[in-house]
Structure formats: structure tokens, C-alpha cells
Design an enzyme around this catalytic site. Structure first.
Site: not given
Lengths: 449, 333
Positions: A84, A383, A418
């Protein structure tokens, strides 16, 4: 220097983008950026980006996207992948090359599709196919296929489980959430703010020069402008349900679909260039990448939470820059889950954690929550793994430029993302009032020649 | 940790490691014979005079077990991939157990072994790897039985297997088996009365999952293919039913080997590895794993070289296995 950004609206999995690939999406984001800044035919220093869920045929995803764009075909490119954190690491990489003078300009970004995710064949079928492929005679080829078992034919769909633990990211975060005592109410509060802030940003036209519509989608599909605390409170927990044990003696599950990020499709890109390169082309400058730090934590046996690496990255970054956690006008902390943000904030306030894990004499302390994710974050926007870094950096750069223009002084934003594998990246952007005024078109009293 | 066979045992040499397929057939026959010659149902007699059974005071030994053969390398790689070990030339303790297993089974199918092979339950295992063993080295493998003792549900026996490299002990594994419903006539049960949960080094600590295993229906067959252990209780629901299990069960040593692998490189090149098996893992199923570094009340560096693990069904709160891994190649003062 960050000049600008562009992304396509993020779509919920199985939505508007279910028939497009990572390459289609990244090319669209790239092309929108090229159009916005008039880069047609330009040979840029480099385009860097990637995708987390990637077909093996996409070994040159970014270069192929460049060739499909109207940038000069002489623009080199390469793929980068850091779960990510892919997008943010790509921004840092280009910023560093510009600072070293190796390139004058570049585009960083990423794309991810859950809807068009690669499907792999089982290990058994794969071995048979490979063996048959290496076979020299028909006989040995047939022999290879005879080893096939019915169960080998079932396809393997990619999962978001951590390869080393078999636990999903949500289950990992659920342990961290319980450890830090993060409440359901606090998570829902973050989730609600994310939706309301993102909705307000869309309403105000903030994304007019940051987003190009794609496939009939003009806004982030996951956004719920009508979300409310009551609606969020009704949702059933989805992660951490086993932590309570059979008798329910353990912690209550608190993480719902509402305060977690949904699986999403999308792509983003950010344009960076040296000041000279930007000036030559009469391009605005929003902010500069001051510094960045990547960290990793030992999460495998639960020594630390899977998504807690940004706490380390931020601590080291602050130490190197001689800054405190309070020295920022804005904070962009990626909401993998609302609880991820809250766990990090709690950790920075905790004296024991800051001493034992971060090696600090004193806790980093708390932040002014009014400066956190002011235009929403991933819980609302969604996301698409590799696309999130580009979304955050473009939003943060524009926000910090506006802040500098408004206050007439240098403004600073802290970004943290993160990532799977116990990784985390933090970066600092700064905007100067002169640049910001030129870029945002606002006037301030602090102008000078 | 590396002691050889008890005094008085004689060594019987085998030319090669026996094949497990033939041993199971032989085991079935000898199990039937043992059942038929029992003087009373549910008891085992050693001699015609009704005295307690005795274990054969024999150690079976194979002097040359070559590991430089392509099929051993292939099997090792498949084993490593299956249990999550790093694929390479270092042989993990679990694979040494696999290599020694046919020799131990050979001992259990001898005419003078007093317990029936089929239906015996593997209740615990502890192994020490005291010297790294690498692919290509020639091993000597020896196996014997000792410690026949009463248990509240029958009798237990330890099958000990040693692996030696160049005459030096490298590995010693103790597999404890329970023969249910078999009783020693003259000795009262002195074991198994305390619930094993209380002996766990981390009893009382909350269970925090550090991993989750999704074990498919073919888990038993997959491990059978690399270990050679084709006990019917692992192979299919149908064959397991014949032995009283509702579905096939995972090999205990497969689950323990996965736990050992999950401890990772920090365990060092030599280590002690123990496991106690509680409820069997019925296949297919999803189980939670918790690995804890160090133990409560054991602070300091030495504690950090020890990992405790528990595998459980979190929904039902049932423990499947628990054990520990301790690094050997570092000493702390």
C-alpha cells in the site's frame, strides 16, 4: 517540487471499472495529468509506479502505460511495488532523483484493481503445466498431465491475507485495536469525519483539478455524503470476532465495514519537477518533498501490530528533521482502518511505547485533530492499494499550498502510509507562500518580488 | 539430549530403511494377532505367566541413509514448501523425524512389540537438533522403544529415534504413543491425571492469534505424500471413520512442523522442539495459531530464545496442540 496530481475517481470493487485493467486505469490517470499540464510529446525524466495485485503479463505496467499515453515514447519508466506504500515510495524515489540532479522531472503513481485481479491456477496444475511445457516428447507431456488431480483445477483468487501469517489485514488490525483499547465510537467518529470531509471537498470543487472522470464515474463511488453516526453504529463487526473466545471473555469486536476501508479500484499520478524545469514551462509549484523515511516492524509473532510501522517512520523522520509531532499545519494519515489511525495516535501519546519501541525520552504527544485528514481519507475515498499514495500526496500538496497562501508563511504537512508486510512510509511536504500564491492564484499581503 | 539406547539393549542392523507400505500391512497383521492373544479383553500380557508386557530390548539401526539422491532432495523441497520451511539444503528437525519414522515403525511391527500399531495415538513429541544436518550427508538412523508406562486411558510408550552424522549424534526425537484401552496388569495408572493444559508454560495468558491456517481436505494426503505416513486416519473421511474419527485428521507432526517453521530463522541452526497433542484437527478446518516469544516469568535474554506456540479452534475454544521451540546455539549467563 510537487507540481500537481491527477487521479480517476475510485470505484467500489465490481463497480464501474470491472472491465478495465490496471494499465487502462493508470494510463487514464497519466493522460489526465499530461493534459492538465500540457506535457504532450514531452520526454520526462522518469515515470515510476506500480500495482499491488499484478498480472505476470504486466511486468512493465508503467512503461506500457507511458507508451499508451501522449508523453514522448522516449520517457523511461519502471515498476515499483511496496504494497500500500507503492505510490508514496514512488513519489519519494522521484523526488530523490530530482534532488540528486539525475532527472529534472517525473511522474509517480500507481493503480490497483480488485475487480480485474489476476487469478492463478493451483500449485498442482501449475507444476503439471510447467512440466508439460518442458517435456520433449508427446509421451512425457501426456505423462505430466496424468498427474493432474481434480482438485488441481480449482483456480486461486488472490487474497489480502498476509502471506506469512494467514491472517487478513483486518484480523491483524483487530489485535492492535484491542491492544490499544481503541473504542468502536472513536473509530466510527473517524469514519464519519472521513466521509463528511471528503464530501465537503468534492462540493467545494477541491478535486476539480485533481480528478479526471473515467468510465462514467465522476466521484469516488464509496463516498457516503449522507453517512451518520447512527448508521455507522448499526453495522455489525467484521474483524476480531474470534478474539473474544468462545465464552466472550476477551475484547469485544469493534471493527465494522463502516470504519474499515473497502476494496476499491483506481489509479493516481503525481507530477514532480525541479524548480528550474517548472519555471521553464511556466508550471506552478505546490510543495516540496522535504524528507521521507521508511520503516518496518516485527509483526510476525505479534511483537508489534502489522500496520504500526508508520509510528517508527514518523519518529525517525522527526528526529532527523529536528521537528516535533506538533510542528505541522496538517496531517495526512492513511486510513487503512479508522483504528489504524487511532492506534498510531495512541502509540505516539504513550510514554512506554515511545521509550521501549521508538527509543525516545518522551512521548511524541498528541496532535490537533482538526488538522487530521481534513479532506477525508481512505475510509471514505476507498483504497486501491498502489493508488492511495498518489491520492494523498496530491491532496496534501494542494492543501499545504493553500495553507501557505492563506497564512503567508511556510506550511508543513506530515504524511504517513502503512502497508502490508509490516511496512510504513512517512514524508514531509512544505509549501512556501510565494510559490503557493502563484500556484493557487490567491493573493496575500506578504507578496514580494 | 543425545543419549543412546538404554543399557542392555542390543543393536540389530538393517541394510536399508524399511518401506512403510509393507510395514502397515505387517502392522495390521500383528495388531490382529495381539488382539487375538490377549488373555483378557483390554489388557496386554507379556508372558504366559500373566506378567506385565515388556518392550523388546532392541535398537534397530540403519548405518547408511544417503541423502544425496535426487528423490530425497525433491522430497525435502516438497516437505519444506508444505510446512512453510525455507526451501534449501538444511534439513529441519521435522524431516529427520520423517526419515527415521520407518525405522521406528519397523520396531513397532516386530513380533515381540507388545502393543498394536494400528489405533495407537501420537500424544507428544520432543526433539533436539544438536548439530545442523545438510542434504548430501550420510546419516545413521537408530530407533528403540522405552518407557512403557500406564496412562489413565491405557499405556504409553516412547519411540526414540537418533540420527547420527559421522558417528556424532545430530538429532534425537522422542515420540510418545498411547495405546488406548490397554492396561498394565500389575501397575496402577500414575500418569495423565492432571489436565495437560496446566503444564503449558503460558497457561493463563490470553490467546492472541499470530497466524491462521486454512487446512484443506487434502492436507492429510499432501503430508502423507512427502512423509510416507499413509495411516488411514489421515487419508480420507471414509478411511478415518473406520477408526472412529468423523473426518480425516491432520498429521500431528504436520501441524507441529508448521509451528516450528513459523518460529522462523530466529530459532537458530540447532534447537529443541516439543509438542503435546490435544484434540485432533479434523479436515478441512481453519485454526488459529499463537506464537509467543519468551515466557511469562522468564524475563531476560534466555527467555527470548524460547517460543511457545498454541494451535486452537478459537470458535469452540479447543486446543489442538501446544509446544515450544528453544534455540540451542546460544548460551546466556
Amino acid at each position: 517540487m510537487i507540481i500537481g496530481g491527477n487521479r480517476i475517481p475510485f470505484s467500489r470493487a465490481g463497480g464501474k471499472y470491472s472491465r478495465v485493467s490496471n494499465q487502462d486505469m493508470f494510463t487514464a490517470a497519466l493522460e489526465g495529468l499530461v493534459a492538465r499540464f500540457g506535457l504532450q510529446g514531452e520526454r520526462l525524466g522518469e515515470v515510476v509506479g506500480g500495482a499491488v495485485l499484478k498480472h505476470s503479463r504486466d511486468f512493465n505496467l508503467i512503461r506500457e502505460s507511458v507508451l499508451g499515453s501522449s508523453l514522448s515514447p522516449q520517457t523511461p519508466a519502471y515498476d515499483l511495488q511496496q504494497a500500500c506504500a507503492t505510490g508514496l515510495e514512488a513519489v519519494v524515489t522521484i523526488a530523490n532523483k530530482i534532488r540528486l540532479g539525475q532527472v529534472e522531472s517525473g511522474i509517480a503513481g500507481g493503480a490497483d484493481s480488485i475487480s480485474d485481479a489476476p487469478i492463478a491456477v493451483s500449485e498442482g496444475l501449475r507444476r503439471v503445466l510447467l512440466e508439460a511445457g518442458h517435456a520433449r516428447s508427446t509421451g512425457s507431456r501426456i505423462k505430466a498431465f496424468l498427474k493432474l488431480r481434480p482438485s488441481d483445477v480449482a483456480p486461486l483468487t488472490p487474497s489480502t491475507d498476509e502471506p506469512r501469517t494467514g491472517l487478513s489485514m483486518g484480523e491483524h488490525q483487530a489485535v492492535t485495536t484491542a491492544r490499544w483499547g481503541v473504542t468502536r465510537e472513536a473509530q466510527d467518529e473517524i469514519a464519519l469525519a472521513s466521509h463528511l470531509n471528503l464530501a465537503a471537498a468534492w462540493e467545494s470543487g477541491f478535486f476539480d483539478d485533481l480528478v479526471t472522470p473515467f468510465q462514467g464515474l465522476t466521484r469516488d463511488q464509496n463516498l457516503r455524503a449522507d453517512s451518520s453516526a447512527e448508521k455507522l453504529a448499526k453495522l455489525k463487526p467484521v474483524f476480531g470476532k474470534r478474539l473474544g473466545g468462545p465464552e466472550g471473555e476477551g475484547p469485544e469486536p469493534t471493527m465494522t465495514a463502516g470504519n474499515s476501508t473497502p476494496l476499491t479500484d483506481g489509479a493516481s499520478a503525481v507530477l514532480l519537477g525541479s524548480r528550474a524545469w517548472a519555471t521553464e514551462r511556466n508550471l506552478p509549484v505546490l510543495a516540496r518533498v522535504v524528507d521521507a523515511e521508511t520503516a518496518a516492524v516485527d509483526y510476525v509473532h505479534g511483537h508489534e501490530g502489522l500496520l504500526m510501522a508508520p509510528t517508527h517512520a514518523v519518529a525517525r523522520l522527526l528526529a532527523r528533521q529536528g521537528l516535533t509531532l506538533q510542528d505541522f499545519d496538517l496531517y495526512e494519515i492513511h486510513e487503512a482502518f479508522a483504528a489504524t489511525v487511532l492506534s498510531a495516535l495512541a502509540a505516539w501519546e504513550d510514554a512506554d511505547f515511545c521509550r521501549d519501541e521508538l527509543g525516545l525520552d518522551a512521548p511524541l504527544g498528541s496532535i490537533d485533530r482538526a488538522r487530521l485528514n481534513v479532506h477525508g481519507s481512505s475510509v471514505a475515498a476507498g483504497h486501491p492499494f498502489a493508488a492511495t499514495g498518489g491520492r494523498i500526496v496530491a491532496t496534501a500538496a494542494k492543501l499545504v499550498a493553500a495553507k501557505a497562501a492563506e497564512t503567508g508563511r511556510t506550511a508543513r504537512v506530515l504524511i504517513s502510509v502503512c502497508a502490508a508486510g509490516g511496512l510504513g512510509v512517512a514524508a514531509i511536504l512544505e509549501a512556501d507562500p510565494d510559490d503557493a500564491t502563484a500556484a493557487t492564484g490567491t493573493t496575500t499581503t506578504a507578496q514580494e518580488g | 539430549m543425545t543419549a543412546g539406547a538404554p543399557e542392555g539393549y542390543r543393536v540389530e542392523r538393517l541394510a536399508a530403511v524399511p518401506g512403510l507400505g509393507g510395514l502397515y500391512a505387517k502392522g495390521a497383521t500383528s495388531s490382529a494377532r495381539i488382539a487375538a492373544t490377549r488373555a483378557l479383553p483390554g489388557s496386554v500380557r507379556g508372558g504366559r505367566d500373566g506378567s506385565d508386557p515388556t518392550l523388546p530390548s532392541v535398537a534397530l539401526r540403519v548405518d547408511h541413509v544417503a541423502t544425496d539422491l535426487p528423490d530425497v532432495a525433491d522430497r525435502l523441497a516438497r516437505y519444506q514448501r508444505l510446512v512453510g520451511e525455507r526451501v534449501g539444503d538444511t534439513i529441519p528437525a521435522g524431516f529427520l523425524h520423517v526419515l527415521g519414522f520407518p525405522v521406528a515403525t519397523g520396531l513397532m511391527t516386530r513380533g515381540d512389540f507388545p502393543l498394536p500399531l494400528l489405533g495407537m495415538v501420537h500424544t507428544a513429541n520432543s526433539a533436539s537438533l544438536v548439530r545442523p544436518v545438510r542434504l548430501g550427508e550420510t546419516l545413521a538412523v537408530e530407533s528403540w522403544a522405552e518407557g512403557l508406562r500406564p496412562h489413565r486411558r491405557g499405556v504409553t510408550v516412547d519411540l526414540v529415534t537418533r540420527v547420527l552424522v559421522d558417528g556424532e549424534p545430530a538429532y534425537r526425537g522422542v515420540s510418545t504413543y498411547l495405546a488406548k484401552g490397554v492396561h498394565l496388569g500389575s501397575r496402577a495408572s500414575d500418569d495423565g491425571s492432571a489436565p495437560s493444559a496446566d503444564r503449558s508454560p503460558h497457561a493463563g495468558l490470553p490467546f492472541v492469534p499470530t497466524g491462521r491456517w486454512r487446512l484443506g481436505a487434502s492436507t492429510g494426503r499432501d503430508y502423507a505424500a512427502v512423509s510416507g505416513d499413509r495411516n488411514p486416519i489421515h487419508m480420507s473421511a471414509l478411511s478415518a471413520k473406520a477408526f472412529g474419527f468423523p473426518r480425516a485428521i491432520a498429521h500431528g507432526m504436520y501441524t507441529a512442523a508448521r509451528a516450528l517453521a513459523e518460529v522462523g530463522p530466529a530459532r537458530g541452526e540447532t534447537y529443541d522442539w516439543s509438542v503435546e497433542f490435544a484434540k485432533p484437527v479434523l479436515l478441512p478446518s481453519t485454526v488459529d495459531v499463537s506464537i509467543t516469544r519468551g515466557t511469562a516469568g522468564d524475563e531476560g535474554a534466555a527467555g527470548l530464545d524460547r517460543w511457545s506456540y498454541t494451535v486452537q479452534d478459537s470458535r469452540r475454544g479447543r486446543t489442538h496442540l501446544r509446544g515450544a521451540v528453544t534455540r540451542r546455539d546460544r548460551t546466556h549467563d
